[in-house]
Design a protein around this motif. Structure first.
Motif, mmCIF file in Angstrom:
data_model
loop_
_atom_site.group_PDB
_atom_site.id
_atom_site.type_symbol
_atom_site.label_atom_id
_atom_site.label_comp_id
_atom_site.label_asym_id
_atom_site.label_seq_id
_atom_site.Cartn_x
_atom_site.Cartn_y
_atom_site.Cartn_z
ATOM 1 N N ALA A 4 90.164 41.860 107.089
ATOM 2 C CA ALA A 4 90.371 42.406 105.746
ATOM 3 C C ALA A 4 90.513 41.279 104.725
ATOM 4 C CB ALA A 4 91.598 43.303 105.721
ATOM 5 N N TYR A 5 91.292 40.263 105.060
ATOM 6 C CA TYR A 5 91.447 39.131 104.139
ATOM 7 C C TYR A 5 90.104 38.448 103.908
ATOM 8 C CZ TYR A 5 92.369 34.602 102.180
ATOM 9 O OH TYR A 5 92.315 33.492 101.388
ATOM 10 N N PHE A 8 87.858 40.601 101.588
ATOM 11 C CA PHE A 8 88.299 40.597 100.191
ATOM 12 C C PHE A 8 88.150 39.226 99.562
ATOM 13 C CE2 PHE A 8 89.962 44.803 100.802
ATOM 14 C CZ PHE A 8 89.879 45.354 99.534
ATOM 15 N N VAL A 11 84.417 38.752 98.748
ATOM 16 C CA VAL A 11 84.026 39.557 97.584
ATOM 17 C C VAL A 11 84.621 38.963 96.310
ATOM 18 C CG1 VAL A 11 84.245 41.826 96.491
ATOM 19 C CG2 VAL A 11 83.672 41.665 98.918
ATOM 20 N N THR A 12 85.870 38.532 96.369
ATOM 21 C CA THR A 12 86.513 37.909 95.210
ATOM 22 C C THR A 12 85.785 36.624 94.817
ATOM 23 O OG1 THR A 12 88.644 38.866 95.829
ATOM 24 C CG2 THR A 12 88.701 37.021 94.297
ATOM 25 N N LEU A 103 90.933 42.996 92.696
ATOM 26 C CA LEU A 103 90.401 42.151 93.771
ATOM 27 C C LEU A 103 91.289 40.937 94.014
ATOM 28 C CD1 LEU A 103 86.539 41.982 93.260
ATOM 29 C CD2 LEU A 103 87.752 42.734 95.302
ATOM 30 N N THR A 106 94.669 41.987 95.568
ATOM 31 C CA THR A 106 94.498 42.386 96.979
ATOM 32 C C THR A 106 94.261 41.166 97.853
ATOM 33 O OG1 THR A 106 93.585 44.501 96.256
ATOM 34 C CG2 THR A 106 93.208 43.873 98.549
ATOM 35 N N THR A 107 93.441 40.237 97.370
ATOM 36 C CA THR A 107 93.209 38.996 98.133
ATOM 37 C C THR A 107 94.507 38.234 98.274
ATOM 38 O OG1 THR A 107 90.943 38.889 97.334
ATOM 39 C CG2 THR A 107 91.884 36.856 98.177
#
Length: 115
Positions: A4-5, A8, A11-12, A103, A106-107
């Motif tokens: 998950a990290y 994200f 994407v970030t 984003l 969340t990151t």
């Protein structure tokens, strides 16, 4: 590091690389948003620098987690201040600063959780 990290963070990185490039190129759509909030167009490329630095920090963060966390903190602050600038100017339009803040936050949260 968990999946998950990594997702994200990647994407970030991609979104902020795009955003920094748009700032450096003085993309008209971004410049118009700056006009609405009273930010001079001449500083647009300077707004790309912290985003580009954060991209580098997030990439390094895959090997040095503290650097990635610091980069994510910087992005959260950057986009929170961007939102504050729009609110101060009474510009309540939905812009990229909102999803970019989500984003980055969340990151950051996932980075802290796996560090």
């Amino acid at each position: 590091m968990n999946v998950a990290y990594a997702v994200f963070a990647i994407v970030t990185i991609a979104y902020n690389l795009f955003s920094a490039g748009a700032d450096f190129a003085r993309w008209e759509r971004i410049a118009e948003g700056m006009d609405r909030v009273g930010v001079p167009r001449r500083i647009l490329p300077w707004l790309g620098l912290p985003k580009a630095a954060a991209v580098v920090g997030l990439i390094v963060g895959f090997w040095v987690p503290a650097i990635g966390i610091a980069a994510a903190v910087g992005l959260v602050l950057f986009y929170a201040l961007a939102i504050a600038t729009h609110v101060r100017a009474k510009d309540y339009s939905f812009g990229l600063q909102y999803p970019f803040l989500v984003l980055a936050a969340t990151t950051l949260a996932l980075g802290v959780a796996v560090a």
